[in-house]
Design a protein around this motif. Sequence first.
Motif, mmCIF file in Angstrom:
data_model
loop_
_atom_site.group_PDB
_atom_site.id
_atom_site.type_symbol
_atom_site.label_atom_id
_atom_site.label_comp_id
_atom_site.label_asym_id
_atom_site.label_seq_id
_atom_site.Cartn_x
_atom_site.Cartn_y
_atom_site.Cartn_z
ATOM 1 N N ILE A 153 51.696 63.378 44.062
ATOM 2 C CA ILE A 153 51.964 62.657 45.313
ATOM 3 C C ILE A 153 50.939 63.040 46.378
ATOM 4 O O ILE A 153 50.416 62.182 47.107
ATOM 5 C CB ILE A 153 53.396 62.944 45.799
ATOM 6 C CG1 ILE A 153 54.400 62.242 44.882
ATOM 7 C CG2 ILE A 153 53.586 62.489 47.240
ATOM 8 C CD1 ILE A 153 55.834 62.613 45.144
ATOM 9 N N GLU A 176 47.881 64.013 45.998
ATOM 10 C CA GLU A 176 46.584 63.392 45.721
ATOM 11 C C GLU A 176 46.626 61.891 45.982
ATOM 12 O O GLU A 176 45.666 61.319 46.522
ATOM 13 C CB GLU A 176 46.166 63.679 44.282
ATOM 14 C CG GLU A 176 44.817 63.092 43.867
ATOM 15 C CD GLU A 176 43.646 63.615 44.692
ATOM 16 O OE1 GLU A 176 42.558 63.006 44.622
ATOM 17 O OE2 GLU A 176 43.812 64.624 45.421
ATOM 18 N N LEU A 177 47.712 61.234 45.619
ATOM 19 C CA LEU A 177 47.841 59.798 45.886
ATOM 20 C C LEU A 177 47.826 59.522 47.383
ATOM 21 O O LEU A 177 47.206 58.553 47.840
ATOM 22 C CB LEU A 177 49.131 59.264 45.253
ATOM 23 C CG LEU A 177 49.117 59.137 43.720
ATOM 24 C CD1 LEU A 177 50.508 58.811 43.212
ATOM 25 C CD2 LEU A 177 48.125 58.075 43.271
ATOM 26 N N GLU A 178 48.500 60.355 48.148
ATOM 27 C CA GLU A 178 48.491 60.172 49.601
ATOM 28 C C GLU A 178 47.089 60.398 50.168
ATOM 29 O O GLU A 178 46.668 59.708 51.102
ATOM 30 C CB GLU A 178 49.498 61.120 50.242
ATOM 31 C CG GLU A 178 50.950 60.728 49.979
ATOM 32 C CD GLU A 178 51.940 61.698 50.582
ATOM 33 O OE1 GLU A 178 51.528 62.846 50.925
ATOM 34 O OE2 GLU A 178 53.136 61.342 50.710
ATOM 35 N N ARG A 179 46.356 61.352 49.601
ATOM 36 C CA ARG A 179 44.984 61.582 50.048
ATOM 37 C C ARG A 179 44.107 60.368 49.784
ATOM 38 O O ARG A 179 43.183 60.063 50.537
ATOM 39 C CB ARG A 179 44.408 62.807 49.339
ATOM 40 C CG ARG A 179 43.064 63.279 49.884
ATOM 41 C CD ARG A 179 42.473 64.373 49.032
ATOM 42 N NE ARG A 179 42.038 63.877 47.736
ATOM 43 C CZ ARG A 179 40.871 63.266 47.511
ATOM 44 N NH1 ARG A 179 40.027 63.056 48.519
ATOM 45 N NH2 ARG A 179 40.559 62.857 46.303
ATOM 46 N N LEU A 180 44.435 59.642 48.715
ATOM 47 C CA LEU A 180 43.675 58.444 48.352
ATOM 48 C C LEU A 180 44.140 57.209 49.119
ATOM 49 O O LEU A 180 43.560 56.136 48.959
ATOM 50 C CB LEU A 180 43.789 58.192 46.846
ATOM 51 C CG LEU A 180 43.124 59.240 45.941
ATOM 52 C CD1 LEU A 180 43.465 58.972 44.487
ATOM 53 C CD2 LEU A 180 41.614 59.261 46.134
ATOM 54 N N GLY A 181 45.209 57.358 49.929
ATOM 55 C CA GLY A 181 45.644 56.250 50.750
ATOM 56 C C GLY A 181 46.936 55.599 50.330
ATOM 57 O O GLY A 181 47.412 54.663 50.990
ATOM 58 N N PHE A 182 47.530 56.039 49.238
ATOM 59 C CA PHE A 182 48.801 55.469 48.806
ATOM 60 C C PHE A 182 49.939 56.080 49.622
ATOM 61 O O PHE A 182 49.858 57.222 50.065
ATOM 62 C CB PHE A 182 49.047 55.734 47.313
ATOM 63 C CG PHE A 182 48.154 54.936 46.400
ATOM 64 C CD1 PHE A 182 48.557 53.724 45.896
ATOM 65 C CD2 PHE A 182 46.895 55.418 46.054
ATOM 66 C CE1 PHE A 182 47.738 52.987 45.054
ATOM 67 C CE2 PHE A 182 46.070 54.699 45.217
ATOM 68 C CZ PHE A 182 46.482 53.476 44.718
ATOM 69 N N THR A 183 50.991 55.307 49.777
ATOM 70 C CA THR A 183 52.184 55.818 50.436
ATOM 71 C C THR A 183 53.395 55.554 49.557
ATOM 72 O O THR A 183 53.429 54.595 48.783
ATOM 73 C CB THR A 183 52.411 55.146 51.807
ATOM 74 O OG1 THR A 183 52.542 53.729 51.621
ATOM 75 C CG2 THR A 183 51.256 55.438 52.755
ATOM 76 N N GLY A 184 54.372 56.424 49.666
ATOM 77 C CA GLY A 184 55.574 56.241 48.865
ATOM 78 C C GLY A 184 56.597 57.288 49.226
ATOM 79 O O GLY A 184 56.346 58.181 50.043
ATOM 80 N N SER A 185 57.772 57.180 48.647
ATOM 81 C CA SER A 185 58.830 58.143 48.918
ATOM 82 C C SER A 185 59.754 58.193 47.715
ATOM 83 O O SER A 185 59.758 57.300 46.862
ATOM 84 C CB SER A 185 59.617 57.747 50.175
ATOM 85 O OG SER A 185 60.222 56.466 49.998
#
Length: 232
Positions: A203, A205-214
């Motif tokens: 999560i 790393e994905l957020e660092r790449l610009g993805f968002t989620g919960s």
Amino acid sequence: MMERLALIVPTGDIGLECEAVKRSDGLRMTIATAVQGGLVLTIDGDPRLQLEVDQYLFVSPDSGNVATERSSFLVRVVDEPRPMFTLDYVRGARANTPAAHYNFHFEHDEVVQELLLAGSRRRGKLHKKNAMKGKSPKLGDLHFPVGGHRFRPCLEDVLELLWSEFGIDVRSETAQDAISAGRAEWRQFQLKAAVADDPMSAIEELERLGFTGSWSEGVVPRTARIDRVTAM
């Protein structure tokens, strides 16, 4: 696997047998080379090497996916009983043995000498104990770790090693694409398993790449599976 091998090796007969058995603890599957000694690999048309494949699979209770209990890819010279090397994986490996590892089965005097002088810790204790019994250590006793449970090499890696370094014969029109496809499929599968082992790092790393989620409502965030993340 068999269809992909047929696109890589030119012999036609890929020599693998598959068997599935339903047991009380779930479905168990085996994949193994049918020919004694393994699949024959040629170099310039001459039978030179053999590749022996043994895989023991089961349906993981955690993910519901097929998982490997243990596997071995063994390479030997044709008609030689002792292998050149093996690439092994043991899901339930003991603490001092890497889950995924290479063993090299040839002589190396310097390695033997160092093993005779090994410290009395972990497997060093075993080498000393065997030496005292008159069983000299050898290079084949060493386990060279290669990525643990998730990042270990696949069969396609072994085949490309034999192609690149030993020059085995392959189907020139399809081999590279088949090896690349098999490697990509393996790494995607292993990546998913690695994410399940440590979802918080995924999560981040994905957020660092610009993805968002919960996390979905009612789902308790999973912590890292330390046994998998730290395993040798």
